[in-house]
Write an enzyme that holds these catalytic residues in place. Structure first.
Site, mmCIF file in Angstrom:
data_model
loop_
_atom_site.group_PDB
_atom_site.id
_atom_site.type_symbol
_atom_site.label_atom_id
_atom_site.label_comp_id
_atom_site.label_asym_id
_atom_site.label_seq_id
_atom_site.Cartn_x
_atom_site.Cartn_y
_atom_site.Cartn_z
ATOM 1 N N GLU A 167 0.641 14.323 6.241
ATOM 2 C CA GLU A 167 0.372 14.904 4.917
ATOM 3 C C GLU A 167 0.217 16.427 4.937
ATOM 4 O OE1 GLU A 167 -1.172 12.216 6.124
ATOM 5 O OE2 GLU A 167 -0.652 10.583 4.750
ATOM 6 N N ARG B 271 -2.763 7.298 8.806
ATOM 7 C CA ARG B 271 -1.870 7.060 9.945
ATOM 8 C C ARG B 271 -2.457 7.547 11.264
ATOM 9 N NH1 ARG B 271 2.278 6.221 6.551
ATOM 10 N NH2 ARG B 271 4.210 5.374 7.395
HETATM 11 C C1 UD1 Z 1 0.858 6.350 2.046
HETATM 12 C C2 UD1 Z 1 0.967 7.869 2.241
HETATM 13 C C3 UD1 Z 1 -0.427 8.491 2.405
HETATM 14 C C4 UD1 Z 1 -1.346 8.063 1.274
HETATM 15 C C5 UD1 Z 1 -1.364 6.545 1.168
HETATM 16 C C6 UD1 Z 1 -2.195 6.123 -0.010
HETATM 17 C C7 UD1 Z 1 2.873 8.828 3.424
HETATM 18 C C8 UD1 Z 1 3.493 9.135 4.715
HETATM 19 N N1 UD1 Z 1 1.716 8.174 3.440
HETATM 20 O O1 UD1 Z 1 0.383 5.781 3.267
HETATM 21 O O2 UD1 Z 1 -0.315 9.902 2.411
HETATM 22 O O3 UD1 Z 1 -2.640 8.560 1.540
HETATM 23 O O4 UD1 Z 1 -0.036 6.059 0.983
HETATM 24 O O5 UD1 Z 1 -2.533 4.769 0.050
HETATM 25 O O6 UD1 Z 1 3.406 9.156 2.395
HETATM 26 N N2 UD1 Z 1 2.318 -1.753 1.571
HETATM 27 C C9 UD1 Z 1 2.477 -2.895 0.804
HETATM 28 N N3 UD1 Z 1 2.263 -2.801 -0.559
HETATM 29 C C10 UD1 Z 1 1.877 -1.659 -1.169
HETATM 30 C C11 UD1 Z 1 1.673 -0.507 -0.378
HETATM 31 C C12 UD1 Z 1 1.913 -0.569 0.977
HETATM 32 O O7 UD1 Z 1 2.804 -3.955 1.316
HETATM 33 O O8 UD1 Z 1 1.699 -1.658 -2.406
HETATM 34 C C13 UD1 Z 1 2.581 -1.819 3.035
HETATM 35 C C14 UD1 Z 1 4.095 -1.952 3.326
HETATM 36 O O9 UD1 Z 1 4.283 -2.744 4.451
HETATM 37 C C15 UD1 Z 1 4.478 -0.490 3.640
HETATM 38 C C16 UD1 Z 1 3.236 -0.047 4.386
HETATM 39 O O10 UD1 Z 1 2.145 -0.638 3.672
HETATM 40 O O11 UD1 Z 1 5.665 -0.369 4.394
HETATM 41 C C17 UD1 Z 1 3.052 1.436 4.532
HETATM 42 O O12 UD1 Z 1 3.176 2.125 3.289
HETATM 43 P P1 UD1 Z 1 3.428 3.728 3.313
HETATM 44 O O13 UD1 Z 1 3.466 4.227 1.916
HETATM 45 O O14 UD1 Z 1 4.573 4.075 4.188
HETATM 46 O O15 UD1 Z 1 2.145 4.262 4.076
HETATM 47 P P2 UD1 Z 1 0.621 4.258 3.638
HETATM 48 O O16 UD1 Z 1 -0.174 4.008 4.847
HETATM 49 O O17 UD1 Z 1 0.453 3.380 2.474
#
Ligand code: UD1
Ligand code: UDP
Length: 401
Positions: free
Chosen positions: A156, A237
């Site tokens: 971020e 992360r």
């Molecule tokens: C993301 C953002 C982070 C933010 C966070 C808020 C990036 C790199 N990370 O992290 O900055 O603080 O969102 O929550 O942009 N998933 C679901 N359903 C959902 C949401 C997530 O199943 O509604 C699962 C999926 O397997 C997805 C994984 O979570 O692939 C990761 O989601 P991702 O947006 O890549 O990372 P976050 O840890 O959620």
């Protein structure tokens, strides 16, 4: 009505109603995750108040799906474009590429004058680059937050810096964030300090939520039976792996040593979070692992909590307004204002530190009271009004020039 003198040539001047000359500007508001949606929702509503001035459309990348949809439903936002990009266990490479590629047809068909992005996610960074490629002016909400540590929060901090490079207009939540931008040689006239739109969302929702708690929170409250509540969230992360194991060990110790406490943990849907949390904390009587709460239920839960333990950015901003002490499971924060105000303590992912600071709050009434006083370092709930006033002013300047 505003009337201006307009030079027609041959030294003739005539009065004109400037609003007749205002070309309706096209605004594309892009977001993809839960926190961006919460913080952009009041801005969408504010733009919608001026349909004669702005043709406003919403594009969701759906970097999140279920957690995004919860927010869209609560705020009754129906996006004109839904890229529907989330895949289970997605990675940064594929997501970044997909956002840029899939935004292209949206940008080419709508041709926005301004693209609004928010904060620091992959959606923010990739959409700001795509907006820049399209020739639109990029407007960054929640601009200027910095830790100056490339790896914390990861990715971020770099997302914010990249977005800042391609941004034309920076809407900074606080003076601290404005100062950060000035140190990067951003022209002061392109920065507006607005307060954080998260407070607009919070203040617009909180009274209603307290008046009308949902069936779910009433059930959870009944189960709590007046016990002190520790509310937990976590997803960063840089904490995945060892960090989460240390966090869960701390929560387990706290729960076992203080059976009178109830811990509620709405677990983020990221598989890298779900796995260790369920494995280590799944079978403990006074820990309830639940699905992510809808925004209104979560606000209600924060208000009900005695202590909040989190690594979330948004929760760090909301909790001071509700007068809740927050232990932040990070080594550093891009939101130093609440630390300075005394409502937030950084505890990192050190198991013993999390335990000690929690017990200090539970056992030392004076310390608890000091950390529980209400503070509002992040805004007064009027951020979106300021952003709209700035955008209208830009239009008037354009016509005058
Ligand atoms: C993301 C953002 C982070 C933010 C966070 C808020 C990036 C790199 N990370 O992290 O900055 O603080 O969102 O929550 O942009 N998933 C679901 N359903 C959902 C949401 C997530 O199943 O509604 C699962 C999926 O397997 C997805 C994984 O979570 O692939 C990761 O989601 P991702 O947006 O890549 O990372 P976050 O840890 O959620
Ligand atoms: N939130 C929510 N339900 C939950 C947990 C959090 O609606 O179960 C809200 C919270 O009020 C805040 C935002 O989600 O506005 C924070 O999102 P998150 O912690 O996922 O992301 P961050 O703010 O760290 O980027």
């Amino acid at each position: 009505m505003v009337f201006y003198l307009y030079e027609l040539g041959n030294n003739h001047f005539q009065h004109f109603d400037k609003e007749e000359f205002m070309e309706m500007k096209k605004i594309l508001i892009v977001f993809g995750t839960r926190p961006e949606a919460i913080k952009m929702a009041p801005l969408v509503k504010e733009f919608e108040k001026y349909p004669k001035d702005f043709d406003t459309r919403v594009c969701v990348t759906a970097q999140h799906r279920e957690m995004l949809d919860q927010v869209l439903t609560f705020f009754d936002i129906k996006p004109q474009y839904d890229l529907d990009l989330m895949t289970p266990g997605q990675d940064l490479y594929g997501l970044t590429a997909a956002i840029i590629t899939e935004l292209k047809p949206v940008l080419e068909s709508f041709k926005p004058d301004y693209v609004f992005v928010h904060g620091d996610t992959t959606t923010t960074m990739a959409s700001s680059i795509a907006g820049f490629y399209s020739g639109a002016k990029v407007c960054h909400i929640e601009a200027g937050l910095r830790t100056h540590n490339k790896y914390a929060p990861f990715p971020e901090e770099i997302n914010r810096q990249i977005t800042g490079r391609v941004t034309d207009f920076h809407f900074a939540p606080t003076q601290v964030s404005r100062e950060n931008l000035l140190k990067e040689n951003i022209d002061p006239k392109d920065i507006l300090v607005t307060g954080n739109t998260v407070i607009d969302a919070l203040l617009q929702s909180v009274e209603k939520i307290k008046r009308e708690p949902s069936v779910l929170v009433k059930q959870l409250d009944k189960k709590l039976n007046n016990a002190p509540l520790l509310l937990v969230t976590g997803h960063r992360r840089e904490n995945h792996g060892e960090g989460f194991i240390r966090i869960c060990e701390a929560l387990k110790t706290i729960a076992l040593e203080r059976p009178e406490l109830q811990i509620i943990y709405p677990v983020h849907l990221n598989p890298k979070v779900l796995e260790p949390v369920n494995r280590i904390l799944g079978e403990i009587d006074n820990i309830q692992l639940i699905e992510p709460l809808a925004y209104h239920d979560f606000i209600w839960m924060m208000d009900r909590a005695k202590i909040i333990i989190t690594d979330s950015g948004g929760v760090q901003e909301e909790a001071p307004s509700l007068g809740k002490p927050v232990l932040v499971m990070r080594e550093t924060t891009e939101r130093p204002e609440a630390v300075d105000a005394g409502t937030v303590i950084l505890v990192g992912t050190d198991t013993q530190k999390i335990i000690d600071e929690t017990f200090a709050l539970l056992d030392n009434e004076t310390h608890f009271k000091e950390m529980s006083s209400h503070h509002n370092p992040y805004g007064d709930g009027k951020a979106c009004g300021r952003i709209l006033a700035f955008m209208k002013e830009l239009e008037l300047e354009e016509i005058s020039n």
